[in-house]
Motif scaffolding. Structure first.
Motif, PDB file in Angstrom:
ATOM      1  N   GLY A  56      36.269  37.825  42.692  1.00  0.00           N
ATOM      2  CA  GLY A  56      35.859  39.125  42.149  1.00  0.00           C
ATOM      3  C   GLY A  56      36.957  40.159  42.292  1.00  0.00           C
ATOM      4  O   GLY A  56      37.188  40.971  41.384  1.00  0.00           O
ATOM      5  N   GLY A  57      37.648  40.145  43.426  1.00  0.00           N
ATOM      6  CA  GLY A  57      38.773  41.060  43.618  1.00  0.00           C
ATOM      7  C   GLY A  57      39.912  40.783  42.649  1.00  0.00           C
ATOM      8  O   GLY A  57      40.519  41.707  42.102  1.00  0.00           O
ATOM      9  N   ILE A  58      40.196  39.505  42.434  1.00  0.00           N
ATOM     10  CA  ILE A  58      41.242  39.135  41.481  1.00  0.00           C
ATOM     11  C   ILE A  58      40.854  39.582  40.073  1.00  0.00           C
ATOM     12  O   ILE A  58      41.667  40.156  39.338  1.00  0.00           O
ATOM     13  N   LEU A  59      39.613  39.333  39.700  1.00  0.00           N
ATOM     14  CA  LEU A  59      39.130  39.727  38.372  1.00  0.00           C
ATOM     15  C   LEU A  59      39.161  41.242  38.199  1.00  0.00           C
ATOM     16  O   LEU A  59      39.600  41.752  37.156  1.00  0.00           O
ATOM     17  N   ALA A  60      38.736  41.974  39.212  1.00  0.00           N
ATOM     18  CA  ALA A  60      38.776  43.444  39.152  1.00  0.00           C
ATOM     19  C   ALA A  60      40.218  43.929  39.011  1.00  0.00           C
ATOM     20  O   ALA A  60      40.490  44.858  38.231  1.00  0.00           O
ATOM     21  N   GLY A  61      41.141  43.318  39.723  1.00  0.00           N
ATOM     22  CA  GLY A  61      42.549  43.687  39.605  1.00  0.00           C
ATOM     23  C   GLY A  61      43.104  43.419  38.216  1.00  0.00           C
ATOM     24  O   GLY A  61      43.863  44.233  37.674  1.00  0.00           O
ATOM     25  N   LEU A  62      42.727  42.286  37.640  1.00  0.00           N
ATOM     26  CA  LEU A  62      43.173  41.988  36.280  1.00  0.00           C
ATOM     27  C   LEU A  62      42.637  43.009  35.285  1.00  0.00           C
ATOM     28  O   LEU A  62      43.371  43.479  34.407  1.00  0.00           O
ATOM     29  N   ILE A  63      41.370  43.362  35.413  1.00  0.00           N
ATOM     30  CA  ILE A  63      40.773  44.326  34.490  1.00  0.00           C
ATOM     31  C   ILE A  63      41.453  45.682  34.625  1.00  0.00           C
ATOM     32  O   ILE A  63      41.800  46.314  33.614  1.00  0.00           O
ATOM     33  N   VAL A  64      41.668  46.132  35.862  1.00  0.00           N
ATOM     34  CA  VAL A  64      42.350  47.419  36.065  1.00  0.00           C
ATOM     35  C   VAL A  64      43.764  47.357  35.494  1.00  0.00           C
ATOM     36  O   VAL A  64      44.230  48.304  34.849  1.00  0.00           O
TER      37      VAL A  64
END
Length: 116
Positions: A56-64
């Motif tokens: 989830g952290g990786i995905l949130a970082g990609l989206i940001v």
């Protein structure tokens, strides 16, 4: 080349599965720190596997990152749109000028003059 891409995807998938299997332990995720939770009188917390938090952290970082890059490139997109509009205006001007040049002449002679 296609096989290299499929092999890369397979290696990446195996790595993600191994990470998920190695980090199955449950962790408690709190929305607010304890000090702020006491002030807000609300502190929802969730128990979930660690690998979900990591992914989830990786995905949130990609989206940001994608949003940040989209905002950063806005100036280039506006410039490209301006150039496209200018190009369209130039083409219309060229068509208009070609029409004025051959106005009142025979169409066949105008075509022959333009080709030569």
């Amino acid at each position: 080349m296609r096989y290299i891409r499929y092999a890369s995807i397979a290696i990446f998938a195996v790595a993600l599965i191994l990470i998920a299997l190695a980090n199955r332990g449950t962790v408690t995720v709190k929305v607010l720190p304890n000090e702020l939770a006491a002030l807000a009188a609300v502190n929802p917390s969730y128990d979930m596997p660690l690998f979900i938090v990591m992914f989830g952290g990786i995905l949130a970082g990609l989206i940001v990152g994608f949003i940040w890059e989209w905002i950063r490139e806005a100036k280039e997109r506006m410039e490209a749109a301006r150039q496209a509009r200018e190009m369209q205006q130039m083409r219309a001007e060229i068509r208009r000028l070609k029409g004025e040049k051959h106005q009142g002449k025979d169409e066949v002679l105008a075509l022959l003059e333009e080709a030569g």
